[in-house]
Design a protein around this motif. Structure first.
Motif, PDB file in Angstrom:
ATOM      1  N   VAL A 109       1.348  17.767  58.019  1.00 46.82           N
ATOM      2  CA  VAL A 109       2.210  16.636  58.369  1.00 46.82           C
ATOM      3  C   VAL A 109       3.650  16.992  58.023  1.00 46.82           C
ATOM      4  N   ASN A 110       4.554  16.811  58.988  1.00 48.18           N
ATOM      5  CA  ASN A 110       5.986  17.026  58.782  1.00 48.18           C
ATOM      6  C   ASN A 110       6.727  15.749  59.169  1.00 48.18           C
ATOM      7  N   ILE A 111       7.735  15.376  58.373  1.00 45.02           N
ATOM      8  CA  ILE A 111       8.524  14.174  58.661  1.00 45.02           C
ATOM      9  C   ILE A 111      10.002  14.520  58.522  1.00 45.02           C
ATOM     10  N   TRP A 112      10.786  14.129  59.530  1.00 46.62           N
ATOM     11  CA  TRP A 112      12.239  14.343  59.529  1.00 46.62           C
ATOM     12  C   TRP A 112      12.956  13.012  59.721  1.00 46.62           C
ATOM     13  N   LEU A 159      13.455   8.532  62.781  1.00 49.04           N
ATOM     14  CA  LEU A 159      12.509   9.325  62.006  1.00 49.04           C
ATOM     15  C   LEU A 159      11.445   9.860  62.958  1.00 49.04           C
ATOM     16  N   ARG A 160      11.077  11.118  62.767  1.00 51.66           N
ATOM     17  CA  ARG A 160       9.970  11.689  63.538  1.00 51.66           C
ATOM     18  C   ARG A 160       8.905  12.214  62.582  1.00 51.66           C
ATOM     19  N   ALA A 161       7.658  11.859  62.841  1.00 49.32           N
ATOM     20  CA  ALA A 161       6.519  12.344  62.067  1.00 49.32           C
ATOM     21  C   ALA A 161       5.571  13.071  63.009  1.00 49.32           C
ATOM     22  N   PRO A 172      10.458  19.848  64.947  1.00 50.57           N
ATOM     23  CA  PRO A 172      10.322  18.463  65.397  1.00 50.57           C
ATOM     24  C   PRO A 172      10.208  18.346  66.910  1.00 50.57           C
ATOM     25  N   TYR A 173      10.280  19.479  67.612  1.00 52.16           N
ATOM     26  CA  TYR A 173      10.238  19.463  69.071  1.00 52.16           C
ATOM     27  C   TYR A 173       8.996  20.193  69.561  1.00 52.16           C
ATOM     28  N   THR A 174       8.803  20.211  70.847  1.00 53.66           N
ATOM     29  CA  THR A 174       7.595  20.761  71.426  1.00 53.66           C
ATOM     30  C   THR A 174       7.569  22.281  71.334  1.00 53.66           C
ATOM     31  N   SER A 175       6.432  22.806  70.957  1.00 59.64           N
ATOM     32  CA  SER A 175       6.171  24.234  71.070  1.00 59.64           C
ATOM     33  C   SER A 175       4.682  24.390  71.291  1.00 59.64           C
ATOM     34  N   TYR A 176       4.254  25.527  71.754  1.00 58.93           N
ATOM     35  CA  TYR A 176       2.852  25.670  72.139  1.00 58.93           C
ATOM     36  C   TYR A 176       1.923  25.523  70.953  1.00 58.93           C
ATOM     37  N   GLU A 177       2.414  25.826  69.726  1.00 58.61           N
ATOM     38  CA  GLU A 177       1.546  25.717  68.559  1.00 58.61           C
ATOM     39  C   GLU A 177       1.258  24.271  68.180  1.00 58.61           C
ATOM     40  N   TYR A 186      10.096   6.507  64.689  1.00 53.22           N
ATOM     41  CA  TYR A 186      10.444   5.197  64.145  1.00 53.22           C
ATOM     42  C   TYR A 186      11.961   5.086  64.020  1.00 53.22           C
ATOM     43  N   LYS A 187      12.470   3.917  64.310  1.00 51.73           N
ATOM     44  CA  LYS A 187      13.894   3.660  64.091  1.00 51.73           C
ATOM     45  C   LYS A 187      14.118   3.340  62.612  1.00 51.73           C
TER      46      LYS A 187
END
Length: 222
Positions: A109-112, A159-161, A172-177, A186-187
């Motif tokens: 889990v990663n949260i930014w 916020l992105r989780a 935080p963005y798309t990658s094949y992995e 979330y705002k």
């Protein structure tokens, strides 16, 4: 109409695959194929495209509101996909991880939080990274943690989780992995800071006079 695919993906019959998309407007997108893998909250968000409207409506006519199932984070001040925070505080958050398959798996889990509001999540804006052993389907793992809110934060940001069974899902963005798993946005909104009320000099003088009078009366009684 809802159907169940052989791989365990419960979804609308109008959705071609078990995909989940990010919802933060103005940011680069992220998406996952979540079939048989970990997800956040009570429900996995299956949709055929991103929903940036924040209006609680189904934008792609698949029977699913893209924001409705962003439900993996909990806080006493988080509701309707919006988290209200106070600058300078250590705010408490909880995430809950679940599993679509009947086999326990290790998930990450990663949260930014985009504190500088530049529509990009930098490495130093990642709150944390957790290695979470997610139990089999029907059970969950919850983690409590605190988030230091910058004293100068004002207005709103995002916020992105992300949860993924791939160890290489650092972005935080798309990658094949990062196809496996789920992404939730979330705002984050700053609560108004009310300055302390400082009594006027006249009020302080009256208060001091009253205290002196009470002290004198107490001495006379003795």
């Amino acid at each position: 109409t809802l159907i169940v695919l052989a791989g365990g993906c419960l979804q609308s019959s109008m959705v071609s695959a078990c995909h989940d998309y990010s919802d933060a407007p103005g940011y680069l997108s992220a998406y996952h194929n979540g079939q048989d893998y970990g997800y956040l909250g009570n429900w996995f968000d299956w949709e055929s495209k991103a929903d940036y409207q924040e209006d609680g409506k189904d934008t792609d006519f698949d029977g699913i509101d893209g924001d409705k199932y962003d439900d993996g984070l909990y806080s006493a001040t988080l509701s309707n996909y919006t988290w209200i925070v106070t600058p300078g505080e250590n705010a408490l958050l909880t995430f809950t991880a679940r599993q679509l398959s009947y086999t326990p798996r290790l998930n990450y889990v990663n949260i930014w939080i985009d504190w500088n509001k530049n529509k990009n999540w930098e490495d130093n804006e990642r709150i944390n990274r957790w290695d979470v052993w997610v139990p089999e389907k029907g059970k969950s793992t919850s983690v409590n943690f605190s988030v230091p809110i910058p004293i100068n934060f004002s207005g709103e940001t995002w916020l992105r989780a992300r949860i993924s069974s791939s160890y290489n899902c650092f972005t935080p963005y798309t990658s094949y992995e990062c196809f496996k798993g789920e992404v939730e946005d979330y705002k984050v909104v700053s609560s108004p800071i009310h300055p302390p009320v400082i009594p006027e000099p006249g009020t302080l003088l009256l208060l001091g006079s009253g205290l002196i009078g009470l002290g004198g009366r107490y001495l006379r009684k003795r």
